[in-house]
Design a protein around this motif. Sequence first.
Motif, mmCIF file in Angstrom:
data_model
loop_
_atom_site.group_PDB
_atom_site.id
_atom_site.type_symbol
_atom_site.label_atom_id
_atom_site.label_comp_id
_atom_site.label_asym_id
_atom_site.label_seq_id
_atom_site.Cartn_x
_atom_site.Cartn_y
_atom_site.Cartn_z
ATOM 1 N N GLY A 58 0.789 -1.225 0.000
ATOM 2 C CA GLY A 58 0.000 0.000 0.000
ATOM 3 C C GLY A 58 0.821 1.274 0.000
ATOM 4 O O GLY A 58 0.267 2.360 -0.097
ATOM 5 N N ALA A 59 2.130 1.162 0.098
ATOM 6 C CA ALA A 59 2.963 2.366 0.135
ATOM 7 C C ALA A 59 2.833 3.178 -1.146
ATOM 8 O O ALA A 59 2.973 4.393 -1.129
ATOM 9 C CB ALA A 59 4.423 1.994 0.376
ATOM 10 N N ASN A 60 2.530 2.520 -2.243
ATOM 11 C CA ASN A 60 2.398 3.235 -3.512
ATOM 12 C C ASN A 60 0.932 3.401 -3.919
ATOM 13 O O ASN A 60 0.636 3.707 -5.073
ATOM 14 C CB ASN A 60 3.180 2.516 -4.608
ATOM 15 C CG ASN A 60 2.626 1.145 -4.908
ATOM 16 O OD1 ASN A 60 1.870 0.593 -4.120
ATOM 17 N ND2 ASN A 60 2.993 0.590 -6.037
ATOM 18 N N ALA A 61 0.011 3.210 -2.997
ATOM 19 C CA ALA A 61 -1.417 3.265 -3.319
ATOM 20 C C ALA A 61 -1.835 4.604 -3.909
ATOM 21 O O ALA A 61 -2.617 4.650 -4.866
ATOM 22 C CB ALA A 61 -2.250 2.949 -2.082
ATOM 23 N N ASN A 62 -1.340 5.712 -3.380
ATOM 24 C CA ASN A 62 -1.711 7.014 -3.930
ATOM 25 C C ASN A 62 -1.229 7.168 -5.359
ATOM 26 O O ASN A 62 -1.937 7.706 -6.214
ATOM 27 C CB ASN A 62 -1.168 8.154 -3.062
ATOM 28 C CG ASN A 62 -1.989 8.339 -1.813
ATOM 29 O OD1 ASN A 62 -3.136 7.924 -1.744
ATOM 30 N ND2 ASN A 62 -1.399 8.956 -0.809
#
Length: 132
Positions: free
Chosen positions: A78-82
């Motif tokens: 989720g670290a790259n979700a944005n």
Amino acid sequence: MMYQIKAIDEFNLSAFNDKTFQVSDTNTPDAIIVRSSNVSDQLITPRLLLVARAGIGTNTINIEACTQNGTAVFNTPGANANAVKELILQALFTSVRPLQTAIAHTAALTGDDLQTQAEATRYQFIGGEIIR
């Protein structure tokens, strides 16, 4: 105590170079940070405390060897979700509007009446609607 951190992939680790952490290319690190490259079993030594995967999954890390060694392994799902959400929105807008053509056209405008020129030609770039 100074902890040696080995980065297998490219990262900005300038925040880790202080009195506690030192980024090093050692083959016996205290910690490893990896994005998607394989972590060699030779790096799983008694000194290795943790392996941090910057991303989802741990398929490039020998979990069994780390467990037997007492080495903690974690990832950052989720670290790259944005970034993914932004890419999807950009793709949606691009699929219904000729954004790149409009940007290039606007960038090529010259003179003192840019607003007037842009308004006079904007009909060329009207696309469909995302939601009706």
